[in-house]
Scaffold this motif. Structure first.
Motif, PDB file in Angstrom:
ATOM      1  N   THR A  92      53.457  25.012 -29.394  1.00 41.77           N
ATOM      2  CA  THR A  92      54.869  24.854 -29.742  1.00 41.77           C
ATOM      3  C   THR A  92      55.060  25.094 -31.235  1.00 41.77           C
ATOM      4  O   THR A  92      54.234  24.680 -32.048  1.00 41.77           O
ATOM      5  CB  THR A  92      55.334  23.431 -29.390  1.00 41.77           C
ATOM      6  OG1 THR A  92      55.066  23.189 -28.013  1.00 41.77           O
ATOM      7  CG2 THR A  92      56.822  23.278 -29.642  1.00 41.77           C
ATOM      8  N   TRP A  93      56.166  25.742 -31.574  1.00 43.36           N
ATOM      9  CA  TRP A  93      56.445  25.966 -32.994  1.00 43.36           C
ATOM     10  C   TRP A  93      57.331  24.839 -33.512  1.00 43.36           C
ATOM     11  O   TRP A  93      56.874  23.861 -34.075  1.00 43.36           O
ATOM     12  CB  TRP A  93      57.101  27.330 -33.172  1.00 43.36           C
ATOM     13  CG  TRP A  93      57.296  27.753 -34.601  1.00 43.36           C
ATOM     14  CD1 TRP A  93      57.069  27.016 -35.733  1.00 43.36           C
ATOM     15  CD2 TRP A  93      57.756  29.029 -35.042  1.00 43.36           C
ATOM     16  NE1 TRP A  93      57.352  27.747 -36.846  1.00 43.36           N
ATOM     17  CE2 TRP A  93      57.784  28.981 -36.471  1.00 43.36           C
ATOM     18  CE3 TRP A  93      58.148  30.186 -34.399  1.00 43.36           C
ATOM     19  CZ2 TRP A  93      58.201  30.082 -37.234  1.00 43.36           C
ATOM     20  CZ3 TRP A  93      58.556  31.276 -35.171  1.00 43.36           C
ATOM     21  CH2 TRP A  93      58.576  31.222 -36.573  1.00 43.36           C
ATOM     22  N   GLU A  94      58.634  24.947 -33.282  1.00 46.19           N
ATOM     23  CA  GLU A  94      59.547  23.898 -33.745  1.00 46.19           C
ATOM     24  C   GLU A  94      60.659  23.761 -32.744  1.00 46.19           C
ATOM     25  O   GLU A  94      61.389  24.716 -32.491  1.00 46.19           O
ATOM     26  CB  GLU A  94      60.122  24.242 -35.119  1.00 46.19           C
ATOM     27  CG  GLU A  94      61.072  23.186 -35.658  1.00 46.19           C
ATOM     28  CD  GLU A  94      61.766  23.624 -36.939  1.00 46.19           C
ATOM     29  OE1 GLU A  94      62.805  23.020 -37.260  1.00 46.19           O
ATOM     30  OE2 GLU A  94      61.288  24.564 -37.598  1.00 46.19           O
ATOM     31  N   GLY A  95      60.771  22.580 -32.148  1.00 45.29           N
ATOM     32  CA  GLY A  95      61.807  22.353 -31.150  1.00 45.29           C
ATOM     33  C   GLY A  95      63.197  22.603 -31.702  1.00 45.29           C
ATOM     34  O   GLY A  95      63.519  22.153 -32.795  1.00 45.29           O
ATOM     35  N   GLY A  96      64.021  23.323 -30.946  1.00 48.34           N
ATOM     36  CA  GLY A  96      65.400  23.546 -31.344  1.00 48.34           C
ATOM     37  C   GLY A  96      65.610  24.755 -32.225  1.00 48.34           C
ATOM     38  O   GLY A  96      66.731  25.119 -32.538  1.00 48.34           O
TER      39      GLY A  96
ATOM     40  N   ASP B  20      55.713  13.797 -35.904  1.00 48.01           N
ATOM     41  CA  ASP B  20      54.820  14.094 -34.776  1.00 48.01           C
ATOM     42  C   ASP B  20      54.505  12.769 -34.089  1.00 48.01           C
ATOM     43  O   ASP B  20      53.919  11.875 -34.693  1.00 48.01           O
ATOM     44  CB  ASP B  20      53.539  14.756 -35.287  1.00 48.01           C
ATOM     45  CG  ASP B  20      52.629  15.230 -34.164  1.00 48.01           C
ATOM     46  OD1 ASP B  20      52.495  14.499 -33.166  1.00 48.01           O
ATOM     47  OD2 ASP B  20      52.024  16.309 -34.294  1.00 48.01           O
ATOM     48  N   ILE B  21      54.912  12.649 -32.832  1.00 45.36           N
ATOM     49  CA  ILE B  21      54.672  11.425 -32.083  1.00 45.36           C
ATOM     50  C   ILE B  21      53.505  11.654 -31.128  1.00 45.36           C
ATOM     51  O   ILE B  21      53.610  12.426 -30.174  1.00 45.36           O
ATOM     52  CB  ILE B  21      55.914  10.989 -31.264  1.00 45.36           C
ATOM     53  CG1 ILE B  21      57.143  10.838 -32.179  1.00 45.36           C
ATOM     54  CG2 ILE B  21      55.637   9.696 -30.502  1.00 45.36           C
ATOM     55  CD1 ILE B  21      57.034   9.713 -33.180  1.00 45.36           C
TER      56      ILE B  21
ATOM     57  N   THR C  24      55.071  15.998 -30.364  1.00 39.59           N
ATOM     58  CA  THR C  24      56.355  16.503 -30.857  1.00 39.59           C
ATOM     59  C   THR C  24      56.213  17.070 -32.260  1.00 39.59           C
ATOM     60  O   THR C  24      55.292  16.715 -33.009  1.00 39.59           O
ATOM     61  CB  THR C  24      57.420  15.383 -30.903  1.00 39.59           C
ATOM     62  OG1 THR C  24      57.026  14.413 -31.889  1.00 39.59           O
ATOM     63  CG2 THR C  24      57.578  14.708 -29.574  1.00 39.59           C
ATOM     64  N   ARG C  25      57.147  17.947 -32.609  1.00 38.46           N
ATOM     65  CA  ARG C  25      57.294  18.420 -33.986  1.00 38.46           C
ATOM     66  C   ARG C  25      58.785  18.339 -34.315  1.00 38.46           C
ATOM     67  O   ARG C  25      59.480  19.348 -34.319  1.00 38.46           O
ATOM     68  CB  ARG C  25      56.754  19.843 -34.137  1.00 38.46           C
ATOM     69  CG  ARG C  25      55.249  19.934 -34.013  1.00 38.46           C
ATOM     70  CD  ARG C  25      54.765  21.381 -34.004  1.00 38.46           C
ATOM     71  NE  ARG C  25      53.332  21.458 -33.879  1.00 38.46           N
ATOM     72  CZ  ARG C  25      52.659  21.376 -32.724  1.00 38.46           C
ATOM     73  NH1 ARG C  25      53.329  21.190 -31.604  1.00 38.46           N
ATOM     74  NH2 ARG C  25      51.351  21.461 -32.689  1.00 38.46           N
TER      75      ARG C  25
ATOM     76  N   ASP D 264      57.862  19.477 -25.537  1.00 37.43           N
ATOM     77  CA  ASP D 264      56.799  18.501 -25.758  1.00 37.43           C
ATOM     78  C   ASP D 264      57.329  17.071 -25.739  1.00 37.43           C
ATOM     79  O   ASP D 264      56.636  16.142 -25.333  1.00 37.43           O
ATOM     80  CB  ASP D 264      56.084  18.773 -27.091  1.00 37.43           C
ATOM     81  CG  ASP D 264      55.288  20.065 -27.043  1.00 37.43           C
ATOM     82  OD1 ASP D 264      54.918  20.476 -25.930  1.00 37.43           O
ATOM     83  OD2 ASP D 264      55.041  20.665 -28.098  1.00 37.43           O
ATOM     84  N   TYR D 265      58.572  16.880 -26.221  1.00 40.62           N
ATOM     85  CA  TYR D 265      59.195  15.558 -26.170  1.00 40.62           C
ATOM     86  C   TYR D 265      59.311  15.088 -24.723  1.00 40.62           C
ATOM     87  O   TYR D 265      59.053  13.927 -24.407  1.00 40.62           O
ATOM     88  CB  TYR D 265      60.580  15.624 -26.823  1.00 40.62           C
ATOM     89  CG  TYR D 265      61.305  14.305 -26.927  1.00 40.62           C
ATOM     90  CD1 TYR D 265      61.265  13.572 -28.102  1.00 40.62           C
ATOM     91  CD2 TYR D 265      62.039  13.794 -25.854  1.00 40.62           C
ATOM     92  CE1 TYR D 265      61.934  12.352 -28.204  1.00 40.62           C
ATOM     93  CE2 TYR D 265      62.708  12.591 -25.948  1.00 40.62           C
ATOM     94  CZ  TYR D 265      62.653  11.877 -27.125  1.00 40.62           C
ATOM     95  OH  TYR D 265      63.308  10.681 -27.217  1.00 40.62           O
TER      96      TYR D 265
END
Length: 552
Positions: free
Chosen positions: A101-105, A412-413, A417-418, A487-488
């Motif tokens: 994953t790069w960056e959500g959204g 990052d959880i 996540t990012r 990822d979330y």
């Protein structure tokens, strides 16, 4: 000769020197390897299409010139070129493409090409990690071709999917369940099948992301408590029986007797005797103590990623990581320089090398991938602290580090996540919620679990409506977080946790905060001092504001 063939010849010390001998290097010897491999890499990279694009006509001959001429890079500098998977522009031919994953959204995925030489180095270093996970000191290890390893890894095209392929190419360790079978299963199915196979064959190794290994461990404990023992079989539902080795039947009976006697639940350590336990990913420090209690073995932390490959490992003392000298060329951005560059993107922070880091200081890692890699002077986004320049007890004479977290502008959880300012902004925009201002921080619960805590100030008209509550906000925003960031969604699906907590602030809180002359607060991961001042500011707001609420 393969690793397994070398094992059969029982040349233990020769194997140790080959796979773990980097621990005997002095800092000067470490840097000599770094410099030699980096000069080879510079020659390859500057001749490639992607290198020429970034160099813009410059032609560095030395490492010093390279560090002056090549700016620090991020994935944006490579994205357009790599998205086409055009090998003609790369420094060397790729054997496999890895993604994450790069960056959500904002973006979809990141791609990283791995060359044959990179994979060979990856394999050597992973075998070294495997040996070290069983070690109690220099030259000591316990690895056998008949060993088993519990499968808790994401498959290809993710980076962890390389591990079983490289391992099986070197030694016939058995994965539980088999990799091809596991890839077709759901996370829950894989756990149950791995546990059932473990009851029959035993489990010698366990490797996965820290948060995932913790969840799998709890699942195993639950499954083990639910099984009824018999002569060579066990049943969880009274219908479907599974085969158990005689030795495991005895162990299961003894374990259940001991647990009843001690008034506690069955734990994985009651059933299995791990030789080695390895964890990768973020937030491992939050799970390690609990994992050690569950398995009776302290996990050894490994440091790896999609772009850098496998770059470092802890050793038998489990108190800090050492970088491999042949995976990447390492540079370090001091914390103050990092903070300045994050506040001012036009500022180019200075870097130091491995032989220039200082004990106790925090650094953002910068890597140049060796052996034909594409990423050069690349900001990975990870922060480390140098624990010590040498380790007299373990006789290691180059710096030791501990992983801190992602850079402050990323949340990052548990490695899933990012979350950035952009992704939260998109979530708020899509939700249609009338949010006036906000801040978000990664915080830790009392039982040491990470979560995303949002401090939200709504527009005044919203707070006169009783319909606007924390639970409504949490439910509404949670839906869009899952939409924006795949990822979330996996946090809930795989780990069964909801990482979002919301505090509604009184109207006017942010204006009151800034009225005191304070500088602009960073929306992502503001300091604890800033959060404290923000909460003080809301107490100064006039009484018409609604009292803050906090989700449970």
């Amino acid at each position: 000769m393969k690793f397994e063939e070398k094992l059969k010849e029982r040349k233990d010390w020769e194997l140790w020197k080959e796979y773990c001998g980097f621990l005997d290097l002095t800092i000067d010897e470490f840097m000599a390897i770094q410099n030699r491999l980096m000069l080879e890499q510079i020659r390859k990279w500057r001749a490639s299409g992607i290198g020429k694009t970034i160099l813009k006509g410059r032609n560095p001959e030395t490492i010093e010139e390279f560090r002056k001429m090549v700016p620090l890079t991020s994935y944006e500098d490579y994205a357009d070129s790599l998205s086409l998977k055009d090998k003609s522009i790369l420094p060397d031919d790729p054997v496999v493409w890895i993604q994450t994953t790069w960056e959500g959204g904002r973006h979809t995925i990141k791609l990283a090409p791995y060359t044959r030489s990179m994979l060979e180095t990856y394999q050597t270093n992973m075998l070294g990690c495997l040996m070290l996970s069983t070690s109690s000191g220099r030259g000591d290890f316990d690895v056998n071709p008949k060993d088993t390893i519990l499968y808790a890894l994401a498959p290809l095209p993710y980076a962890t999917g390389i591990f079983p392929l490289l391992l099986n190419d070197a030694i016939s360790i058995e994965f539980l369940p088999p990799v091809k079978e596991a890839q077709k299963m759901s996370f829950s199915e894989r756990n149950k099948k791995g546990f059932k196979m473990g009851l029959k064959k035993g489990i010698d190794f366990f490797f996965g992301v820290g948060s995932v290994t913790y969840y799998v461990s709890l699942s195993i404990a639950s499954l083990g408590s639910g099984h009824k023992s018999g002569s060579g079989s066990a049943s969880g539902d009274g219908k479907k029986k599974i085969s158990i080795s005689p030795a495991m039947v005895v162990r299961l009976l003894k374990a259940k007797h001991l647990c009843r006697k001690e008034g506690r639940d069955l734990l994985p350590k009651d059933l299995f005797r791990l030789k080695g336990f390895m964890c990768a990913g973020t937030d491992n420090r939050l799970y390690r103590d609990d994992l050690e209690k569950l398995w009776g073995v302290r996990p050894m932390e490994i440091f790896a990623g999609t772009e850098p490959t496998c770059i470092g490992t802890e050793i038998w003392s489990r108190d800090g990581m050492y970088f491999f000298p042949d995976a990447c060329f390492y540079e370090f951005i001091p914390e103050k320089e990092m903070e300045r560059s994050l506040a001012d993107p036009s500022y180019e922070p200075r870097t130091c090398l491995m032989n220039e880091v200082e004990e106790g200081e925090k650094y953002e890692l910068v890597i140049s991938v060796l052996k034909g890699g594409v990423f050069m002077r690349y900001r990975v986004g990870d922060v480390y602290r140098c624990i010590a320049l040498e380790n007299e007890r373990d006789q290691v004479r180059f710096p030791r580090f501990e992983y801190i977290d992602r850079i402050p502008t990323v949340i990052d959880i548990a490695g899933f996540t990012r979350i950035t300012e952009n992704s939260i902004g998109r979530v708020i925009g899509l939700s249609g919620l009338k949010v006036k201002d906000w801040a978000a921080a990664k915080e830790i619960t009392e039982n040491k679990r990470p979560f995303l805590h949002m401090y939200v100030e709504m527009e005044p008209e919203c707070l006169f409506s009783s319909a606007v509550t924390v639970n409504i906000l949490k439910e509404h925003m949670g839906v869009y977080f899952k939409y924006v960031d795949e990822d979330y969604k996996d946090l809930k699906k795989i780990l069964g946790i909801d990482p979002l907590e919301i505090t509604i602030l009184r109207c006017g809180t942010f204006d009151t905060y800034y009225r005191g002359g304070k500088e602009k607060m960073r929306r992502i991961n503001p300091t604890q001092y800033e959060i404290g001042e923000l909460l003080k500011s809301q107490e100064l707001v006039s009484a018409f504001g609604r009292r803050p609420e906090r989700s449970v």
